[in-house]
Write a protein that holds these residues in place. Structure first.
Motif, PDB file in Angstrom:
ATOM      1  N   HIS A 158      73.410  38.059  25.979  1.00  0.00           N
ATOM      2  CA  HIS A 158      74.331  37.453  25.014  1.00  0.00           C
ATOM      3  C   HIS A 158      75.524  38.365  24.744  1.00  0.00           C
ATOM      4  CE1 HIS A 158      71.728  39.962  22.468  1.00  0.00           C
ATOM      5  NE2 HIS A 158      72.765  40.062  21.664  1.00  0.00           N
ATOM      6  N   ASP A 159      75.393  39.653  25.117  1.00  0.00           N
ATOM      7  CA  ASP A 159      76.517  40.566  25.083  1.00  0.00           C
ATOM      8  C   ASP A 159      76.492  41.381  26.373  1.00  0.00           C
ATOM      9  OD1 ASP A 159      74.351  42.178  24.724  1.00  0.00           O
ATOM     10  OD2 ASP A 159      75.019  43.077  22.837  1.00  0.00           O
ATOM     11  N   ALA A 160      77.427  42.302  26.537  1.00  0.00           N
ATOM     12  CA  ALA A 160      77.512  43.091  27.761  1.00  0.00           C
ATOM     13  C   ALA A 160      77.848  44.528  27.416  1.00  0.00           C
ATOM     14  CB  ALA A 160      78.565  42.507  28.708  1.00  0.00           C
ATOM     15  N   GLY A 161      77.440  45.449  28.292  1.00  0.00           N
ATOM     16  CA  GLY A 161      77.719  46.861  28.048  1.00  0.00           C
ATOM     17  C   GLY A 161      77.413  47.702  29.270  1.00  0.00           C
ATOM     18  N   ARG A 162      77.924  48.939  29.272  1.00  0.00           N
ATOM     19  CA  ARG A 162      77.703  49.855  30.372  1.00  0.00           C
ATOM     20  C   ARG A 162      76.287  50.422  30.318  1.00  0.00           C
ATOM     21  NH1 ARG A 162      81.969  52.935  32.431  1.00  0.00           N
ATOM     22  NH2 ARG A 162      80.329  54.237  33.313  1.00  0.00           N
ATOM     23  N   VAL A 163      75.692  50.622  31.484  1.00  0.00           N
ATOM     24  CA  VAL A 163      74.382  51.265  31.603  1.00  0.00           C
ATOM     25  C   VAL A 163      74.445  52.217  32.789  1.00  0.00           C
ATOM     26  CG1 VAL A 163      72.999  49.423  30.554  1.00  0.00           C
ATOM     27  CG2 VAL A 163      73.525  49.327  32.997  1.00  0.00           C
ATOM     28  N   PRO A 164      73.573  53.246  32.816  1.00  0.00           N
ATOM     29  CA  PRO A 164      73.589  54.165  33.957  1.00  0.00           C
ATOM     30  C   PRO A 164      73.080  53.546  35.247  1.00  0.00           C
ATOM     31  CG  PRO A 164      71.826  54.725  32.427  1.00  0.00           C
ATOM     32  CD  PRO A 164      72.668  53.690  31.756  1.00  0.00           C
ATOM     33  N   GLY A 165      72.234  52.525  35.141  1.00  0.00           N
ATOM     34  CA  GLY A 165      71.687  51.885  36.324  1.00  0.00           C
ATOM     35  C   GLY A 165      70.652  50.852  35.932  1.00  0.00           C
ATOM     36  N   PRO A 166      70.079  50.133  36.908  1.00  0.00           N
ATOM     37  CA  PRO A 166      69.116  49.073  36.579  1.00  0.00           C
ATOM     38  C   PRO A 166      67.849  49.565  35.904  1.00  0.00           C
ATOM     39  CG  PRO A 166      69.270  49.409  38.960  1.00  0.00           C
ATOM     40  CD  PRO A 166      70.355  50.214  38.343  1.00  0.00           C
ATOM     41  N   GLU A 167      67.558  50.849  36.023  1.00  0.00           N
ATOM     42  CA  GLU A 167      66.356  51.367  35.365  1.00  0.00           C
ATOM     43  C   GLU A 167      66.479  51.333  33.851  1.00  0.00           C
ATOM     44  OE1 GLU A 167      69.248  54.640  36.241  1.00  0.00           O
ATOM     45  OE2 GLU A 167      68.296  53.041  37.419  1.00  0.00           O
ATOM     46  N   ALA A 168      67.696  51.157  33.320  1.00  0.00           N
ATOM     47  CA  ALA A 168      67.897  51.115  31.869  1.00  0.00           C
ATOM     48  C   ALA A 168      67.769  49.705  31.300  1.00  0.00           C
ATOM     49  CB  ALA A 168      69.271  51.680  31.529  1.00  0.00           C
ATOM     50  N   LEU A 169      67.501  48.709  32.144  1.00  0.00           N
ATOM     51  CA  LEU A 169      67.455  47.326  31.687  1.00  0.00           C
ATOM     52  C   LEU A 169      66.063  46.968  31.183  1.00  0.00           C
ATOM     53  CD1 LEU A 169      69.523  45.621  34.538  1.00  0.00           C
ATOM     54  CD2 LEU A 169      70.331  46.646  32.405  1.00  0.00           C
ATOM     55  N   ALA A 170      66.041  46.135  30.140  1.00  0.00           N
ATOM     56  CA  ALA A 170      64.768  45.682  29.567  1.00  0.00           C
ATOM     57  C   ALA A 170      64.470  44.231  29.900  1.00  0.00           C
ATOM     58  CB  ALA A 170      64.796  45.865  28.045  1.00  0.00           C
ATOM     59  N   PHE A 171      65.476  43.469  30.336  1.00  0.00           N
ATOM     60  CA  PHE A 171      65.333  42.053  30.684  1.00  0.00           C
ATOM     61  C   PHE A 171      64.696  41.264  29.522  1.00  0.00           C
ATOM     62  CE2 PHE A 171      65.105  44.470  34.677  1.00  0.00           C
ATOM     63  CZ  PHE A 171      66.230  43.960  35.304  1.00  0.00           C
ATOM     64  N   ASP A 172      65.269  41.454  28.337  1.00  0.00           N
ATOM     65  CA  ASP A 172      64.753  40.774  27.148  1.00  0.00           C
ATOM     66  C   ASP A 172      65.840  40.005  26.396  1.00  0.00           C
ATOM     67  OD1 ASP A 172      66.218  42.888  26.232  1.00  0.00           O
ATOM     68  OD2 ASP A 172      64.669  43.725  24.941  1.00  0.00           O
ATOM     69  N   GLY A 173      67.016  39.823  27.002  1.00  0.00           N
ATOM     70  CA  GLY A 173      68.077  39.048  26.348  1.00  0.00           C
ATOM     71  C   GLY A 173      67.688  37.593  26.210  1.00  0.00           C
ATOM     72  N   THR A 174      67.997  37.008  25.071  1.00  0.00           N
ATOM     73  CA  THR A 174      67.571  35.638  24.799  1.00  0.00           C
ATOM     74  C   THR A 174      68.657  34.603  25.057  1.00  0.00           C
ATOM     75  OG1 THR A 174      68.142  35.963  22.468  1.00  0.00           O
ATOM     76  CG2 THR A 174      65.860  36.357  23.110  1.00  0.00           C
ATOM     77  N   ARG A 175      69.810  35.038  25.580  1.00  0.00           N
ATOM     78  CA  ARG A 175      70.861  34.103  25.948  1.00  0.00           C
ATOM     79  C   ARG A 175      71.769  34.799  26.955  1.00  0.00           C
ATOM     80  NH1 ARG A 175      72.256  32.922  21.317  1.00  0.00           N
ATOM     81  NH2 ARG A 175      74.205  34.073  21.066  1.00  0.00           N
TER      82      ARG A 175
END
Length: 758
Positions: free
Chosen positions: A145-162
């Motif tokens: 539902h929003d966007a932002g910088r991350v160091p890489g895919p290992e920082a993703l939680a895949f819990d966004g609800t939209r």
């Protein structure tokens, strides 16, 4: 197919699209072409000299094949070259946007989660990232539902609800605007449920020549699965109103199964139905009826119990917010002559606490009977002659009263009552109603949903008895029900006595919906029809004695068909009628910590916009804390004020809005927001290939699947964006040209052999 194209033409289609064709022959082009023409002339002349041995058809075929072979040789001698702009190594950036929403946890390739591919393909140790890093500086972004910088895919939680893909593209473009950018890479299933058009984000990308390369993950259809479609309910309803809702149940892999559809209110089951699922992607429809008998905010929950083997179960439930109101809605019923209809309509709604019918009945010239008024001054001068007086009502019923009774301004005011005030108009039949009352061509005629036919020259011949029954739309419409608990059976309609009409109404206007029709020996008449008009609605009920459904000898004493019909009809007339302060939000369910825009439309007593009102929003959180915010006029819309609310905790948030103008209260409105994790990501969760392909195509990028993504580094190198150098690649040695030349020569020899010319 792409590999075959590359084998024949040396390069993939994308490089031909990005590059330019040129010829690098050292010889003068004119000389080369003249030589080819001379040789071609000699070849044709050679066949012409062999007239005795070959037919004209043979000569034509052989000359064509030889000329084609000569053309291929000439093309090769011209040294065709593909000119490409190649990105300079380590001088350009690439933005990689990875979908961080819940839908990425659903099954993808080899039944692994979709997120597994993103983590593997774009992880620090992957061959793809290594190839990209050799040429570009990589910048990673997450988006839901929003966007932002991350160091890489290992920082993703895949819990966004939209998922808000347009905003993610805007964020990446803006952050990388100060560096040479070769392109953006989007890794997603293509879901975009934020409601903003994707085209808005593509325009600045196209203007800046930034290509977007999309990588689609997941299957296009989830199987097996059951899903409930969007549930349509009015935002506000009167307490006790009967609601009819069509629930769409789609599926894959459950053909022939019978599943229950349950409607709940706060854990209490209101109604339950059962549907049989047909073929895949053929939605079944459950038509459910229920009423809400307690005032206040409601979260209506419609669900199908989880079925064994479902790949996704979170899309089996839909929740809809409904505000149940208990205030009394006022309807002005103006009748031009004494008749029984007035008495029986009043009797039908006498026990309804939410509908007040104020009767103004003309008894003689300039003499009126007033019933159920709120005070001695109400309607003391007869029918209202100002907008303020008429617009105080939510509904208006016009009985048998001729159009000439009203002034032109009053007729226009009645039309404005519907279109601008948003009220409900119900036109009844009678000897002085509709066309017989001279309404054809007036402002009221514009509002009505029916076509006013030419009135009969003899009113006595216009009298017609009709047997009334519902249309397909009327069977499910709440305004045309004789029962509130379930659908009115055909047997109940057939048992009712016929009604009479003096108004020949046989057609509805384009866009209008007939709900009841009447059959008579000469044909069919419209009995009840409705249409939207401006902000309000208009209905026509051109009969004169609906009271017969209560008083006819064939109607049992305990039959409540007449009462139910009028209660349902009048409730629907005033359903959704706006007040002077109308509150709205972008959505009624938000994430904790997510801002939501609240708007309030403020109108005066004549329902004209007020731009300099004082509007205050009182925001009450789940813990009872109250914060006040001033709402500012939006400037671009008259009478509309806005503010942003930040629900920072899960639970129900209440927004009370009050508006004042010149020291006097204009009105108030209330809105309820539910803050908590949503399930939007689990609906229509298959890969949306068309969205990703369109995004890539219209920005000059390329669409990939996990199986074709290996060519991404080379494709990015030749986008022409960022810091580039020019490269030239020979095309004369393409295998396709050799095979084509060999084929033409072989075809000539084969034709000669077949025709006995060798």
């Amino acid at each position: 197919m792409g590999a075959l194209f590359e084998a024949l033409f040396k390069f993939r289609p994308l490089l031909f699209r990005e590059g330019e064709l040129a010829f690098a022959t050292p010889w003068p082009m004119v000389l080369l072409l003249l030589t080819a023409v001379v040789i071609a002339g000699v070849a044709v002349a050679t066949y012409g000299s062999a007239r005795g041995r070959t037919s004209p058809g043979d000569r034509t075929v052989l000359a064509t094949l030889r000329l084609a072979a000569l053309g291929v040789l000439t093309f090769c001698l011209m040294q065709p070259t593909l000119i490409l702009s190649s990105a300079v190594d380590q001088r350009n950036f690439v933005g990689i946007l990875i979908d961080d929403s819940r839908s990425m946890t659903l099954p993808g390739e080899d039944d692994a989660p979709r997120s597994a591919f993103a983590a593997e393909a774009f992880g620090a140790e992957s061959a793809l990232v290594e190839a990209l890093s050799e040429r570009f500086a990589l910048r990673y972004f997450r988006f839901s539902h929003d966007a932002g910088r991350v160091p890489g895919p290992e920082a993703l939680a895949f819990d966004g609800t939209r998922t808000d893909l347009p905003s993610a593209l805007d964020r990446a473009r803006e952050e990388l605007s100060s560096v040479p950018l070769s392109g953006l890479v989007v890794v997603s299933d293509g879901a975009d449920n934020a409601g903003r058009p994707l085209a808005e984000a593509m325009v600045p990308l196209q203007a800046a020549s930034i290509p977007v390369f999309t990588v689609g993950v997941g299957d296009e259809a989830i199987d097996p699965d059951i899903q409930i479609g969007p549930v349509e309910l009015p935002r506000t309803v009167l307490e006790g109103s009967a609601l009819v809702v069509d629930v769409l149940v789609s599926h894959r892999g459950f053909e022939g199964a019978r599943v229950p559809v349950v409607v709940e209110d706060g854990g209490l089951i209101l109604v339950q139905d059962t549907v049989t699922l047909e073929g895949d992607d053929e939605p079944a429809v459950a038509r459910v009826r229920f009423s809400l008998d307690e005032a206040g905010p409601r979260r209506i929950r419609v669900r199908v119990p989880n079925q064994e083997g479902e790949a996704v179960t979170r899309n089996n439930v839909r929740e809809v917010a409904v505000e149940v109101e208990s205030q009394r809605q006022k309807i002005l019923y103006f009748e031009g002559e004494p008749r029984y209809e007035v008495k029986f309509i009043r009797r039908a709604i006498a026990d309804d606490p939410n509908v007040q019918v104020v009767v103004l009945q003309r008894t003689a010239d300039n003499k009126f009977l007033r019933l159920d008024v709120d005070g001695p001054e109400e309607l003391v001068d007869g029918f209202p002659d100002t907008r303020e007086e008429l617009f105080a009502y939510q509904g208006l019923i016009l009985g048998s009263v001729e159009a000439s009774f009203f002034t032109t301004d009053q007729l226009r005011m009645i039309a404005d009552f519907v279109s601008e005030r948003g009220g409900g108009l119900l036109a009844l039949g009678g000897r002085n109603a509709l066309a017989e009352g001279g309404y054809a061509g007036t402002a009221v005629d514009e509002v009505l949903p029916v076509v006013l036919e030419e009135p009969a020259s003899d009113p006595r011949r216009a009298y017609t008895e009709i047997d009334v029954g519902p249309t397909p739309a009327g069977r499910s419409h709440p305004a045309a029900q004789l029962r509130t608990s379930d659908e009115t059976p055909d047997s109940l309609w057939a048992a009712l006595p016929p009604l009479s009409t003096l108004n020949r109404i046989e057609r509805v206007k384009p866009g209008a919906t007939p709900l009841l029709t009447g059959v008579h020996p000469g044909g069919e008449r419209v009995v009840l029809a409705h249409q939207r008009y401006g902000r309000g609605k208009a209905l026509a009920f051109p009969v004169q004695d609906s009271w017969m459904w209560q008083m006819h000898a064939d109607v049992p004493l305990d039959d409540l068909s007449h009462e139910t019909l009028w209660q349902q009809l009048l409730r629907w007339v005033v359903e959704g009628v706006p007040s002077q302060v109308e509150v709205a939000s972008e959505r009624d369910a938000v994430e904790p910590g997510e801002r939501v825009r609240i708007t309030a439309e403020v109108l005066d007593s004549t329902y004209l916009a007020i731009n300099d009102a004082s509007v205050v929003a009182s925001i009450t959180g789940p813990d009872g804390s109250v914060v006040q915010q001033v709402m500012d006029w939006t400037v671009d819309e008259d009478g509309v004020y806005a503010t942003e609310v930040l629900p920072d905790a899960a639970g129900r948030w209440t927004v009370d809005i009050s508006a004042a103008f010149e020291g006097e209260i204009v009105g108030s409105g209330v809105l309820h927001l539910e803050a908590g994790p949503g399930d939007a990501e689990y609906f229509d969760a298959g890969r949306r290939t068309a969205v990703l392909e369109r995004l890539a195509e219209e920005t000059g990028g390329q669409y990939y699947t996990p199986a074709t993504i290996s060519s991404l580094p080379e494709d990015l190198q030749y986008t022409g964006a960022g810091v580039t150098i020019t490269e030239e690649h020979d095309l004369w040695d393409m295998p396709f040209l050799f095979l084509l030349l060999l084929g033409l020569i072989g075809a000539e020899w084969s034709y000669r052999r077949m025709r006995g010319l060798v």
